[in-house]
Design a protein around this motif. Sequence first.
Motif, PDB file in Angstrom:
ATOM      1  N   LYS A  78       0.827  -1.208   0.000  1.00 17.30           N
ATOM      2  CA  LYS A  78       0.000   0.000   0.000  1.00 17.30           C
ATOM      3  C   LYS A  78       0.858   1.253   0.000  1.00 17.30           C
ATOM      4  CE  LYS A  78      -3.937  -2.137   2.383  1.00 17.30           C
ATOM      5  NZ  LYS A  78      -4.706  -2.172   3.643  1.00 17.30           N
ATOM      6  N   ARG A  79       1.965   1.244   0.754  1.00 12.58           N
ATOM      7  CA  ARG A  79       2.843   2.421   0.776  1.00 12.58           C
ATOM      8  C   ARG A  79       3.465   2.654  -0.600  1.00 12.58           C
ATOM      9  NH1 ARG A  79       3.859   0.676   6.158  1.00 12.58           N
ATOM     10  NH2 ARG A  79       5.585  -0.677   5.521  1.00 12.58           N
ATOM     11  N   TRP A  80       3.905   1.556  -1.242  1.00 13.33           N
ATOM     12  CA  TRP A  80       4.479   1.695  -2.578  1.00 13.33           C
ATOM     13  C   TRP A  80       3.457   2.259  -3.562  1.00 13.33           C
ATOM     14  CZ3 TRP A  80       6.736  -3.781  -1.799  1.00 13.33           C
ATOM     15  CH2 TRP A  80       8.075  -3.691  -1.361  1.00 13.33           C
ATOM     16  N   ALA A  81       2.218   1.833  -3.423  1.00 14.41           N
ATOM     17  CA  ALA A  81       1.183   2.234  -4.382  1.00 14.41           C
ATOM     18  C   ALA A  81       0.563   3.585  -4.079  1.00 14.41           C
ATOM     19  CB  ALA A  81       0.088   1.173  -4.415  1.00 14.41           C
ATOM     20  N   THR A  82       0.834   4.144  -2.892  1.00 16.18           N
ATOM     21  CA  THR A  82       0.140   5.353  -2.449  1.00 16.18           C
ATOM     22  C   THR A  82       0.315   6.520  -3.401  1.00 16.18           C
ATOM     23  OG1 THR A  82       0.233   4.761  -0.118  1.00 16.18           O
ATOM     24  CG2 THR A  82      -0.026   7.087  -0.630  1.00 16.18           C
ATOM     25  N   ASN A  83       1.550   6.772  -3.829  1.00 14.16           N
ATOM     26  CA  ASN A  83       1.791   7.941  -4.682  1.00 14.16           C
ATOM     27  C   ASN A  83       0.983   7.888  -5.959  1.00 14.16           C
ATOM     28  OD1 ASN A  83       3.538   9.281  -3.004  1.00 14.16           O
ATOM     29  ND2 ASN A  83       5.392   8.369  -3.887  1.00 14.16           N
ATOM     30  N   ARG A  84       0.951   6.701  -6.587  1.00 15.27           N
ATOM     31  CA  ARG A  84       0.207   6.577  -7.846  1.00 15.27           C
ATOM     32  C   ARG A  84      -1.279   6.754  -7.604  1.00 15.27           C
ATOM     33  NH1 ARG A  84       2.128   6.838 -13.092  1.00 15.27           N
ATOM     34  NH2 ARG A  84       0.507   6.069 -14.476  1.00 15.27           N
ATOM     35  N   SER A  85      -1.790   6.170  -6.544  1.00 17.24           N
ATOM     36  CA  SER A  85      -3.224   6.262  -6.274  1.00 17.24           C
ATOM     37  C   SER A  85      -3.645   7.685  -5.950  1.00 17.24           C
ATOM     38  CB  SER A  85      -3.606   5.331  -5.121  1.00 17.24           C
ATOM     39  OG  SER A  85      -3.048   5.782  -3.903  1.00 17.24           O
ATOM     40  N   GLN A  86      -2.697   8.509  -5.519  1.00 20.43           N
ATOM     41  CA  GLN A  86      -2.982   9.913  -5.234  1.00 20.43           C
ATOM     42  C   GLN A  86      -2.706  10.804  -6.441  1.00 20.43           C
ATOM     43  OE1 GLN A  86      -0.633  10.661  -1.710  1.00 20.43           O
ATOM     44  NE2 GLN A  86      -2.163   9.752  -0.351  1.00 20.43           N
ATOM     45  N   LYS A  87      -2.661  10.165  -7.615  1.00 23.39           N
ATOM     46  CA  LYS A  87      -2.517  10.851  -8.905  1.00 23.39           C
ATOM     47  C   LYS A  87      -1.196  11.614  -9.020  1.00 23.39           C
ATOM     48  CE  LYS A  87      -7.504  11.310  -9.511  1.00 23.39           C
ATOM     49  NZ  LYS A  87      -7.577  10.108 -10.346  1.00 23.39           N
ATOM     50  N   ASN A  88      -0.147  11.058  -8.419  1.00 26.43           N
ATOM     51  CA  ASN A  88       1.188  11.599  -8.588  1.00 26.43           C
ATOM     52  C   ASN A  88       1.739  11.084  -9.914  1.00 26.43           C
ATOM     53  OD1 ASN A  88       3.880  12.267  -8.595  1.00 26.43           O
ATOM     54  ND2 ASN A  88       4.337  11.399  -6.580  1.00 26.43           N
ATOM     55  N   LYS A  89       1.778  11.949 -10.925  1.00 24.55           N
ATOM     56  CA  LYS A  89       2.174  11.519 -12.262  1.00 24.55           C
ATOM     57  C   LYS A  89       3.627  11.053 -12.323  1.00 24.55           C
ATOM     58  CE  LYS A  89      -1.221  14.316 -14.757  1.00 24.55           C
ATOM     59  NZ  LYS A  89      -1.429  15.371 -15.766  1.00 24.55           N
ATOM     60  N   ASN A  90       4.419  11.426 -11.316  1.00 22.87           N
ATOM     61  CA  ASN A  90       5.814  11.009 -11.307  1.00 22.87           C
ATOM     62  C   ASN A  90       6.011   9.628 -10.688  1.00 22.87           C
ATOM     63  OD1 ASN A  90       6.783  13.446 -12.470  1.00 22.87           O
ATOM     64  ND2 ASN A  90       6.585  14.463 -10.485  1.00 22.87           N
ATOM     65  N   SER A  91       4.952   9.068 -10.124  1.00 22.13           N
ATOM     66  CA  SER A  91       5.066   7.745  -9.529  1.00 22.13           C
ATOM     67  C   SER A  91       5.298   6.708 -10.622  1.00 22.13           C
ATOM     68  CB  SER A  91       3.796   7.411  -8.749  1.00 22.13           C
ATOM     69  OG  SER A  91       3.832   6.066  -8.321  1.00 22.13           O
TER      70      SER A  91
END
Length: 458
Positions: A78-91
């Motif tokens: 979940k921590r690894w996926a958090t940035n992408r799920s929060q629409k961080n385009k740099n993830s």
Amino acid sequence: MIDTHCHLEMEAFDPDRDDVIKRAEEAGLEAVITIGSDFDGCRGAVELASKYDFIYASVGIHPHDAKDFSEEIFDQIKRWATNRSQKNKNSKIVAIGEIGLDYHYDHSPRDIQRDVFKKQLYYAKEVNLPVIIHCRDASKETLKILEESGVTKGVMHCFSGDMDMAERVMGMGFYISIAGPVTFKNATRLREVARAIPDDYLLLETDAPYLSPEPLRGKRNEPANIIHTAKFIAELRGISYEDINRITTLNAKRLFGIGKMPEAEIAYRIRDSLYLNITNRCTSKCTFCVKFHTDFVKGHKLRLEHEPTEEELKKAIGDPTKYDEIVFCGYGEPLIRLDIVKSIALWIKERGGKVRINTNGHGNLIHKRNILPELRGLIDSVSISLDAQDEETYNRICKPAFKNAYKEVVNFIREAKKYIPDVTATIVTAEGVDVDKCREITDSIGVKLRVRRLDVVG
């Protein structure tokens, strides 16, 4: 080309991983997605994605390793996926996977496999990330769990099922990913699926280091080898390598949200023909028309932002003799812009090119005169959409803007024979269309009939 599924973090690549990645770049791959399957694999995938610009990662626990699943491991995923799920385009984390069921090896108890699969599915849905599904000898339960989850974004990785299964998962919104086994001599069923999948649902992968395609079978696989699978599938589908490259790259970008999407094209190549997309406007609203559910055909974006000028079209065409034919065919009815069609057709003919028009047959209705004499000498061939055996069926599926359109279309086909050397009437196998009765009509007129399968475009 994008390899949507490999395992670059695995031990098989430890001796020469940098060389493998360099060969992928040299082969022209725009992106590679390396897939975590156990905890260490996920960590390795994340590290590779952070190191290389064109490498992305997916994180999840494979059914083989479901027995080792814990809440601590899940929290890290979940921590690894958090940035992408929060629409961080740099993830660089683009999916949850590889997850699913494997009843072939049963390395983990089946009840644990199901439980871990469901937990990861529901998490992916919660954070709006696509899922990458592994299914082996467990199609019935995999489909049941997917349907119950309500997840609608994902891919069936290294697909090995039949067409019935493919249709069910596509009906849920899932893509079908084809790997090297399609090139194997005994892969008859898989080849049928790879041939039949609509463009909008097709992805390619290597599953490296596994499943090397012919002629490399038996050797360690790597992302650069995806070219062999791509060329094989292109031949299966009767299109060019460039076509399959463009189609599957677009699909990967749409599913995983990576890379730059293509801009609208006014001239687009499929196989050895160049198509001219000159308007979005049309006098029909056909129920089967692709433009009502996508902006793309064979990976080309056709939704125009403006109608092109003559100079723009000439520049886009270049040398007409480089192509078998130049075809007026886009997201609208080309004969709405009759003057542009005539002018560009003349320009093409003067330079030794061949011209075809794909039309709904409403040209005379649009311009309130018989326009076919004006096309004499400019057009080598024309494809006219007959689309039905009678007016009632035609009106139901084509929804024309004109009254008596069906009668006028039949007349347009008949009249076209007088002025254009090669005339073909076309139909789509939509519900209620009687192919035999349509053929009777075209035989009576003396023109060819082409039957297009529903949902096959380009």
